[in-house]
Design an enzyme around this catalytic site. Structure first.
Site: not given
Length: 342
Positions: A151-153, A155
């Site tokens: 996921g972006c958060y 990462t």
């Protein structure tokens, strides 16, 4: 694999699918041979006008048989719960899968149901999926058949926390993450809270402490650092298109210095092309990472030396999604890891 591979993208009408397509069209060792989306059909140049003149591909509803015939690797840029319906069929036909959804990030079906609100229907592959954070799982990615793109958060958070938690795990009292993301992180579907007049000149927190990325961050921080940490995570919606900035507060039981923290991070990431450790006194900015596959990291230390503030910034559609997915494909296929990304 061959020097040039045939790649498909399922879900090209969304932001992450569109960015993946643009990156792969520029990739010297990739031929994009198949694109699909269940709710959007037609010429790719009509769906994404900026790609006019660059491809003659036509987007159509997903067809398993056609994708298997045309592709060696398939990117799944589809909503949660959709990937687990498609993935088993592709894997059974020998196609490698890079999944950008959250369907294979957690390792227990019960955890998936708790945080995503749906039954997981592919428990066998849930256990086999490799978490696609190259800085920590590069060797596993090389051999993987199924990659679960982070996921972006998570990462941004894991890259920011790994050096400190692996070297000072016993000294850490608490970790709080204040995260802010651009609107594209919520997807391309029309929703009133994400419309221009609702987002512009506004700023708000959402899902404080109960965002679905919390268990993902805690699980892989434990795997990386070898210790369980409870993370107090609060995400916010920024009135910008792209970018994530996380301000992470790590409270220690012992004193440290800015020089010591900076040295730890520079050593930890000295061989990583996409992690940039800023000089003491510098802080990450969204404008420096948007459009790149990089994660910028900076620091500050309290006067008593017991609070470390780690700041990290990424582009949520690049290192937080499609850029990292291409990085994973490069590793999986034996290409230069930076191919098509720099």
């Amino acid at each position: 694999m061959a020097n040039t591979i045939n790649v498909g993208i399922v879900g090209i009408s969304g932001y992450s699918g569109g960015v993946a397509l643009e990156l792969l069209l520029n990739h010297p060792k990739v031929r994009v041979s198949y694109v699909s989306a269940n709710n959007t059909q037609g010429r790719v140049s009509e769906i994404w006008p900026k790609l006019a003149g660059r491809t003659q591909l036509v987007c159509e509803p997903f067809d398993v048989a056609k994708s298997v015939k045309l592709c060696e690797v398939v990117f799944l840029a589809v909503p949660h719960t959709v990937s687990m319906q498609i993935t088993p069929k592709l894997l059974a036909a020998g196609v490698r899968v890079i999944d950008l959804s959250g369907d294979y990030r957690l390792k227990k079906a019960a955890e998936y149901k708790k945080w995503y609100g749906a039954e997981h229907t592919d428990a066998a592959n849930l256990a086999k999926a490799v978490y696609g954070l190259p800085e920590f799982y590069r060797e596993d990615i090389r051999k993987a058949k199924l990659i679960s793109n982070p996921g972006c958060y998570p990462t941004a958070a894991l890259l920011a926390l790994a050096p400190l938690t692996t070297t000072s795990a016993k000294s850490i009292e608490s970790i709080a993450i204040d995260a802010k993301s651009g609107v594209t992180g919520a997807g391309r579907k029309a929703k009133l809270p994400l419309s221009f007049s609702e987002v512009n000149e506004n700023f708000k927190a959402y899902k404080p402490l109960y965002h679905q990325h919390v268990p993902e961050m805690e699980l892989y921080l434990w795997k990386i650092a070898g210790k369980n940490f409870t993370l107090d995570f609060v995400p916010h919606l920024l009135p910008v298109n792209c970018g994530i900035l996380e301000t992470i507060y790590v409270r220690l039981r012992v004193k440290t210095t800015l020089a010591a923290v900076h040295k730890t991070y520079t050593r930890f990431y000295k061989k990583e092309a996409f992690v940039r450790i800023l000089e003491p006194g510098q802080q990450p900015e969204l404008k420096n990472v948007v459009g790149t596959n990089c994660c910028d990291i900076g620091f500050a230390i309290s006067q008593d030396g017991r609070l470390v503030v780690v700041t990290s910034a990424i582009d949520n559609l690049m290192k937080g999604a499609s850029g990292q997915a291409v990085q994973n494909m490069n590793i999986m296929c034996g290409f230069d890891e930076k191919e098509g990304l720099i």
